[in-house]
Design a protein around this motif. Structure first.
Motif, short mmCIF file in Angstrom:
data_model
loop_
_atom_site.label_atom_id
_atom_site.label_comp_id
_atom_site.label_asym_id
_atom_site.label_seq_id
_atom_site.Cartn_x
_atom_site.Cartn_y
_atom_site.Cartn_z
N ALA A 156 0.85 -1.19 0.00
CA ALA A 156 0.00 0.00 0.00
C ALA A 156 0.89 1.24 0.00
O ALA A 156 1.15 1.84 1.04
CB ALA A 156 -0.94 -0.01 1.20
N VAL A 157 1.35 1.60 -1.20
CA VAL A 157 2.28 2.71 -1.31
C VAL A 157 1.58 4.04 -1.02
O VAL A 157 0.45 4.26 -1.44
CB VAL A 157 2.92 2.72 -2.73
CG1 VAL A 157 1.86 2.87 -3.81
CG2 VAL A 157 3.97 3.81 -2.84
N ARG A 158 2.27 4.90 -0.25
CA ARG A 158 1.69 6.20 0.14
C ARG A 158 2.70 7.28 -0.18
O ARG A 158 3.57 7.60 0.63
CB ARG A 158 1.35 6.17 1.63
CG ARG A 158 0.10 6.95 2.07
CD ARG A 158 0.07 8.37 1.66
NE ARG A 158 1.27 9.11 2.07
CZ ARG A 158 1.63 10.27 1.56
NH1 ARG A 158 0.93 10.84 0.62
NH2 ARG A 158 2.74 10.87 1.97
N GLU A 159 2.60 7.82 -1.38
CA GLU A 159 3.49 8.89 -1.82
C GLU A 159 2.85 9.61 -3.00
O GLU A 159 2.08 9.00 -3.76
CB GLU A 159 4.84 8.31 -2.25
CG GLU A 159 5.87 9.34 -2.65
CD GLU A 159 6.23 10.28 -1.50
OE1 GLU A 159 5.53 11.31 -1.37
OE2 GLU A 159 7.17 9.97 -0.75
N THR A 160 3.12 10.89 -3.13
CA THR A 160 2.64 11.65 -4.29
C THR A 160 3.47 12.92 -4.43
O THR A 160 3.78 13.56 -3.41
CB THR A 160 1.14 11.99 -4.14
OG1 THR A 160 0.66 12.54 -5.37
CG2 THR A 160 0.86 12.95 -3.01
N PRO A 161 3.86 13.31 -5.63
CA PRO A 161 3.77 12.51 -6.86
C PRO A 161 4.79 11.38 -6.85
O PRO A 161 5.66 11.33 -5.98
CB PRO A 161 4.09 13.54 -7.95
CG PRO A 161 4.99 14.53 -7.27
CD PRO A 161 4.49 14.63 -5.86
N LEU A 162 4.68 10.50 -7.83
CA LEU A 162 5.58 9.37 -7.94
C LEU A 162 6.60 9.62 -9.04
O LEU A 162 6.24 9.95 -10.18
CB LEU A 162 4.80 8.09 -8.25
CG LEU A 162 3.86 7.61 -7.15
CD1 LEU A 162 2.99 6.47 -7.65
CD2 LEU A 162 4.64 7.17 -5.91
N GLY A 163 7.87 9.48 -8.71
CA GLY A 163 8.93 9.68 -9.69
C GLY A 163 9.17 8.42 -10.51
O GLY A 163 8.68 7.33 -10.18
N GLY A 164 9.96 8.58 -11.58
CA GLY A 164 10.24 7.47 -12.48
C GLY A 164 10.83 6.25 -11.80
O GLY A 164 10.37 5.12 -12.03
N PRO A 165 11.87 6.39 -10.94
CA PRO A 165 12.44 5.22 -10.28
C PRO A 165 11.41 4.45 -9.45
O PRO A 165 11.38 3.22 -9.49
CB PRO A 165 13.54 5.82 -9.40
CG PRO A 165 13.94 7.07 -10.10
CD PRO A 165 12.67 7.62 -10.67
N THR A 166 10.57 5.18 -8.71
CA THR A 166 9.55 4.50 -7.90
C THR A 166 8.54 3.79 -8.79
O THR A 166 8.13 2.66 -8.49
CB THR A 166 8.83 5.51 -6.99
OG1 THR A 166 9.78 6.10 -6.10
CG2 THR A 166 7.74 4.82 -6.18
N LEU A 167 8.13 4.42 -9.87
CA LEU A 167 7.19 3.77 -10.78
C LEU A 167 7.78 2.48 -11.35
O LEU A 167 7.09 1.46 -11.46
CB LEU A 167 6.81 4.73 -11.91
CG LEU A 167 5.93 5.91 -11.50
CD1 LEU A 167 5.85 6.92 -12.63
CD2 LEU A 167 4.54 5.43 -11.11
N ARG A 168 9.06 2.51 -11.68
CA ARG A 168 9.70 1.30 -12.20
C ARG A 168 9.79 0.23 -11.12
O ARG A 168 9.62 -0.96 -11.40
CB ARG A 168 11.09 1.65 -12.76
CG ARG A 168 11.01 2.41 -14.09
CD ARG A 168 12.38 2.58 -14.71
NE ARG A 168 13.15 3.63 -14.05
CZ ARG A 168 13.08 4.92 -14.35
NH1 ARG A 168 12.26 5.34 -15.32
NH2 ARG A 168 13.82 5.81 -13.73
N HIS A 169 10.05 0.64 -9.88
CA HIS A 169 10.09 -0.33 -8.78
C HIS A 169 8.71 -0.96 -8.56
O HIS A 169 8.59 -2.16 -8.29
CB HIS A 169 10.55 0.35 -7.50
CG HIS A 169 11.99 0.76 -7.52
ND1 HIS A 169 12.46 1.87 -6.85
CD2 HIS A 169 13.07 0.22 -8.15
CE1 HIS A 169 13.76 1.99 -7.06
NE2 HIS A 169 14.15 1.00 -7.84
N LEU A 170 7.66 -0.16 -8.67
CA LEU A 170 6.30 -0.68 -8.50
C LEU A 170 5.95 -1.67 -9.61
O LEU A 170 5.31 -2.69 -9.36
CB LEU A 170 5.30 0.47 -8.47
CG LEU A 170 5.38 1.39 -7.23
CD1 LEU A 170 4.47 2.60 -7.39
CD2 LEU A 170 5.03 0.62 -5.95
#
Length: 254
Positions: A156-170
Protein backbone atom coordinates in the motif's frame (compact mmCIF):
# COMPACT_ATOMS: atom_id res chain seq x y z
CA UNK A 1 -2.37 -29.78 11.53
CA UNK A 2 -5.59 -28.85 9.71
CA UNK A 3 -7.53 -31.42 11.76
CA UNK A 4 -6.63 -29.70 15.01
CA UNK A 5 -9.51 -27.45 16.13
CA UNK A 6 -9.19 -23.68 16.42
CA UNK A 7 -8.01 -22.59 19.85
CA UNK A 8 -6.04 -25.77 20.53
CA UNK A 9 -2.59 -24.81 21.87
CA UNK A 10 -0.98 -27.36 19.55
CA UNK A 11 -2.40 -25.77 16.43
CA UNK A 12 0.27 -23.99 14.40
CA UNK A 13 -0.17 -20.26 13.88
CA UNK A 14 -0.76 -19.09 10.33
CA UNK A 15 -0.48 -15.31 10.62
CA UNK A 16 -0.56 -12.37 8.29
CA UNK A 17 2.68 -10.41 8.48
CA UNK A 18 1.93 -6.70 8.70
CA UNK A 19 4.80 -4.37 7.93
CA UNK A 20 4.59 -0.69 8.85
CA UNK A 21 7.17 1.46 7.02
CA UNK A 22 8.08 5.11 7.46
CA UNK A 23 5.58 6.60 5.02
CA UNK A 24 2.93 8.97 6.30
CA UNK A 25 -0.33 7.14 6.92
CA UNK A 26 -0.09 5.31 10.24
CA UNK A 27 -3.93 5.41 10.59
CA UNK A 28 -4.06 3.04 7.59
CA UNK A 29 -1.91 0.55 9.48
CA UNK A 30 -4.07 0.86 12.58
CA UNK A 31 -7.28 0.26 10.59
CA UNK A 32 -5.84 -2.84 8.89
CA UNK A 33 -4.63 -4.26 12.19
CA UNK A 34 -7.97 -3.67 13.93
CA UNK A 35 -9.87 -5.35 11.10
CA UNK A 36 -7.53 -8.35 10.97
CA UNK A 37 -7.92 -8.93 14.70
CA UNK A 38 -11.69 -8.45 14.48
CA UNK A 39 -11.78 -11.11 11.74
CA UNK A 40 -9.97 -13.56 14.02
CA UNK A 41 -6.69 -13.45 12.11
CA UNK A 42 -3.29 -13.93 13.73
CA UNK A 43 -0.81 -11.12 13.08
CA UNK A 44 2.97 -10.89 13.04
CA UNK A 45 3.88 -7.21 13.31
CA UNK A 46 7.06 -5.52 12.07
CA UNK A 47 7.44 -1.77 12.59
CA UNK A 48 10.45 -0.24 10.84
CA UNK A 49 12.77 2.26 12.50
CA UNK A 50 11.52 5.01 10.18
CA UNK A 51 7.92 4.14 11.02
CA UNK A 52 8.58 4.85 14.68
CA UNK A 53 9.52 8.42 13.78
CA UNK A 54 6.36 8.78 11.69
CA UNK A 55 4.24 7.39 14.52
CA UNK A 56 5.78 9.90 16.91
CA UNK A 57 5.10 12.73 14.47
CA UNK A 58 1.53 11.72 13.53
CA UNK A 59 0.29 10.49 16.90
CA UNK A 60 2.59 12.10 19.45
CA UNK A 61 3.44 8.66 20.84
CA UNK A 62 6.37 6.37 20.17
CA UNK A 63 6.58 2.63 19.53
CA UNK A 64 9.00 0.73 21.74
CA UNK A 65 10.10 -2.88 21.39
CA UNK A 66 10.12 -3.38 25.15
CA UNK A 67 6.61 -1.93 25.54
CA UNK A 68 5.06 -2.82 22.21
CA UNK A 69 1.78 -4.13 23.66
CA UNK A 70 1.10 -0.88 25.50
CA UNK A 71 2.08 1.25 22.50
CA UNK A 72 0.13 -0.87 20.00
CA UNK A 73 -2.99 -0.85 22.18
CA UNK A 74 -2.86 2.96 22.30
CA UNK A 75 -2.42 3.17 18.53
CA UNK A 76 -5.35 0.84 17.78
CA UNK A 77 -7.66 2.68 20.17
CA UNK A 78 -6.88 6.01 18.49
CA UNK A 79 -9.10 7.33 15.71
CA UNK A 80 -7.80 8.80 12.47
CA UNK A 81 -8.92 12.23 13.71
CA UNK A 82 -6.71 11.94 16.78
CA UNK A 83 -9.44 10.93 19.24
CA UNK A 84 -7.62 8.93 21.91
CA UNK A 85 -10.26 6.32 22.71
CA UNK A 86 -12.39 6.17 19.58
CA UNK A 87 -12.18 2.36 19.50
CA UNK A 88 -12.46 -0.15 22.37
CA UNK A 89 -9.27 -1.61 23.84
CA UNK A 90 -8.01 -4.34 21.47
CA UNK A 91 -7.30 -7.96 22.32
CA UNK A 92 -3.66 -8.43 21.33
CA UNK A 93 -3.38 -12.11 22.20
CA UNK A 94 -3.17 -13.02 18.48
CA UNK A 95 -0.34 -10.55 17.80
CA UNK A 96 3.36 -11.39 17.77
CA UNK A 97 5.80 -8.52 17.49
CA UNK A 98 9.22 -8.84 15.85
CA UNK A 99 11.83 -6.05 16.14
CA UNK A 100 12.76 -4.61 12.74
CA UNK A 101 16.43 -5.40 13.29
CA UNK A 102 15.87 -9.08 14.09
CA UNK A 103 16.93 -10.82 10.88
CA UNK A 104 16.69 -14.18 12.64
CA UNK A 105 12.96 -13.67 13.33
CA UNK A 106 10.35 -16.12 12.13
CA UNK A 107 9.20 -14.16 9.03
CA UNK A 108 12.80 -14.03 7.76
CA UNK A 109 12.56 -17.68 6.72
CA UNK A 110 10.43 -19.30 4.05
CA UNK A 111 9.82 -22.30 6.31
CA UNK A 112 7.97 -20.07 8.77
CA UNK A 113 4.25 -20.38 8.07
CA UNK A 114 2.37 -17.21 7.10
CA UNK A 115 -0.65 -16.41 4.95
CA UNK A 116 1.17 -13.54 3.29
CA UNK A 117 2.24 -9.99 4.02
CA UNK A 118 0.61 -6.56 4.01
CA UNK A 119 2.85 -3.48 3.95
CA UNK A 120 0.73 -0.57 5.16
CA UNK A 121 1.77 2.12 4.52
CA UNK A 122 4.67 1.49 2.16
CA UNK A 123 7.24 4.24 1.67
CA UNK A 124 9.15 4.70 -1.58
CA UNK A 125 12.32 3.59 0.23
CA UNK A 126 10.56 0.42 1.32
CA UNK A 127 9.25 -0.13 -2.22
CA UNK A 128 12.77 0.22 -3.62
CA UNK A 129 14.26 -2.09 -1.02
CA UNK A 130 11.73 -4.84 -1.68
CA UNK A 131 11.87 -4.45 -5.47
CA UNK A 132 15.67 -4.68 -5.44
CA UNK A 133 15.79 -7.48 -2.85
CA UNK A 134 17.99 -5.51 -0.44
CA UNK A 135 16.63 -7.10 2.77
CA UNK A 136 18.20 -4.34 4.84
CA UNK A 137 15.81 -5.00 7.73
CA UNK A 138 13.20 -7.55 8.75
CA UNK A 139 10.38 -5.77 6.94
CA UNK A 140 12.18 -5.95 3.60
CA UNK A 141 13.42 -9.49 4.24
CA UNK A 142 9.93 -10.71 5.13
CA UNK A 143 8.59 -9.16 1.93
CA UNK A 144 11.30 -10.87 -0.13
CA UNK A 145 10.47 -14.19 1.52
CA UNK A 146 6.78 -13.66 0.79
CA UNK A 147 7.53 -13.13 -2.89
CA UNK A 148 9.89 -16.08 -3.26
CA UNK A 149 7.41 -18.38 -1.51
CA UNK A 150 4.65 -17.15 -3.88
CA UNK A 151 2.48 -15.91 -1.01
CA UNK A 152 0.24 -12.83 -1.27
CA UNK A 153 2.06 -9.52 -0.86
CA UNK A 154 0.11 -6.26 -0.77
CA UNK A 155 2.10 -3.03 -1.00
CA UNK A 156 0.00 0.00 0.00
CA UNK A 157 2.28 2.71 -1.31
CA UNK A 158 1.69 6.20 0.14
CA UNK A 159 3.49 8.89 -1.82
CA UNK A 160 2.64 11.65 -4.29
CA UNK A 161 3.77 12.51 -6.86
CA UNK A 162 5.58 9.37 -7.94
CA UNK A 163 8.93 9.68 -9.69
CA UNK A 164 10.24 7.47 -12.48
CA UNK A 165 12.44 5.22 -10.28
CA UNK A 166 9.55 4.50 -7.90
CA UNK A 167 7.19 3.77 -10.78
CA UNK A 168 9.70 1.30 -12.20
CA UNK A 169 10.09 -0.33 -8.78
CA UNK A 170 6.30 -0.68 -8.50
CA UNK A 171 6.15 -2.32 -11.93
CA UNK A 172 8.90 -4.70 -10.81
CA UNK A 173 6.87 -5.63 -7.74
CA UNK A 174 3.79 -6.21 -9.88
CA UNK A 175 5.85 -8.41 -12.21
CA UNK A 176 7.08 -10.38 -9.18
CA UNK A 177 3.50 -11.11 -8.10
CA UNK A 178 2.82 -8.41 -5.53
CA UNK A 179 -0.36 -6.33 -5.56
CA UNK A 180 0.44 -2.62 -5.68
CA UNK A 181 -2.35 -0.81 -3.88
CA UNK A 182 -1.97 2.98 -3.69
CA UNK A 183 -3.39 4.46 -0.50
CA UNK A 184 -6.04 6.37 -2.47
CA UNK A 185 -9.36 6.91 -0.67
CA UNK A 186 -12.56 6.86 -2.71
CA UNK A 187 -15.62 9.07 -2.23
CA UNK A 188 -18.40 6.94 -3.73
CA UNK A 189 -18.91 5.23 -0.37
CA UNK A 190 -20.50 8.33 1.17
CA UNK A 191 -17.62 9.22 3.47
CA UNK A 192 -18.48 11.87 6.04
CA UNK A 193 -15.50 11.48 8.37
CA UNK A 194 -11.75 11.11 7.95
CA UNK A 195 -12.05 7.63 9.48
CA UNK A 196 -14.32 6.62 6.58
CA UNK A 197 -11.58 7.52 4.08
CA UNK A 198 -8.96 5.61 6.06
CA UNK A 199 -11.24 2.59 6.39
CA UNK A 200 -11.82 2.47 2.64
CA UNK A 201 -8.11 2.03 1.95
CA UNK A 202 -7.78 -0.51 4.77
CA UNK A 203 -10.80 -2.36 3.41
CA UNK A 204 -9.32 -2.57 -0.07
CA UNK A 205 -6.12 -4.03 1.42
CA UNK A 206 -8.19 -6.69 3.18
CA UNK A 207 -10.22 -7.34 0.02
CA UNK A 208 -7.02 -8.28 -1.81
CA UNK A 209 -6.01 -10.48 1.12
CA UNK A 210 -9.41 -12.20 1.13
CA UNK A 211 -10.17 -11.18 4.72
CA UNK A 212 -13.86 -10.39 5.38
CA UNK A 213 -14.71 -6.99 6.82
CA UNK A 214 -17.36 -4.28 6.97
CA UNK A 215 -15.13 -1.23 6.77
CA UNK A 216 -16.92 0.50 3.90
CA UNK A 217 -20.13 0.41 1.87
CA UNK A 218 -19.55 -1.47 -1.36
CA UNK A 219 -20.68 -0.19 -4.73
CA UNK A 220 -24.13 -1.53 -5.61
CA UNK A 221 -24.62 0.08 -9.02
CA UNK A 222 -26.93 2.81 -7.70
CA UNK A 223 -25.89 6.31 -8.74
CA UNK A 224 -26.45 8.97 -6.09
CA UNK A 225 -26.98 6.58 -3.21
CA UNK A 226 -23.76 7.53 -1.42
CA UNK A 227 -24.47 11.25 -1.74
CA UNK A 228 -28.00 10.73 -0.40
CA UNK A 229 -26.80 8.74 2.60
CA UNK A 230 -23.98 11.18 3.30
CA UNK A 231 -26.44 14.07 3.15
CA UNK A 232 -28.73 12.37 5.64
CA UNK A 233 -25.85 11.82 8.04
CA UNK A 234 -24.71 15.42 7.61
CA UNK A 235 -28.22 16.75 8.29
CA UNK A 236 -28.54 14.60 11.38
CA UNK A 237 -25.17 15.86 12.63
CA UNK A 238 -26.11 19.46 11.92
CA UNK A 239 -29.36 19.03 13.83
CA UNK A 240 -27.48 17.58 16.78
CA UNK A 241 -25.02 20.48 16.77
CA UNK A 242 -27.95 22.87 16.56
CA UNK A 243 -29.52 21.39 19.68
CA UNK A 244 -26.18 21.57 21.49
CA UNK A 245 -25.76 25.20 20.45
CA UNK A 246 -29.22 26.02 21.74
CA UNK A 247 -28.18 24.57 25.09
CA UNK A 248 -25.09 26.75 25.18
CA UNK A 249 -22.57 24.09 24.18
CA UNK A 250 -19.72 24.68 21.76
CA UNK A 251 -21.10 23.74 18.29
CA UNK A 252 -17.63 22.81 17.03
CA UNK A 253 -17.03 20.17 19.66
CA UNK A 254 -17.98 16.54 18.80
Amino acid sequence: MDDIPEGDPHRERDPWVVGVSGASGTPYAAAVLRALLHAGEAVDLVVSRAARLTLLDETGAGFRDAHWREDLARLLARGADGTADRFPPPDLSAVRHWPAGDLAAGPSSGSYRTKGMLIVPASTACVAGVALGLSKDLLQRAASVTLKERRPLVVAVRETPLGGPTLRHLVALDDAGAVVLPASPAFYTGAVHIQDLVDFVAGRVLDVAGVPHKLYRRWQGELGRAAHEAGAVHEAGAAEHGRADAQGADPFMP
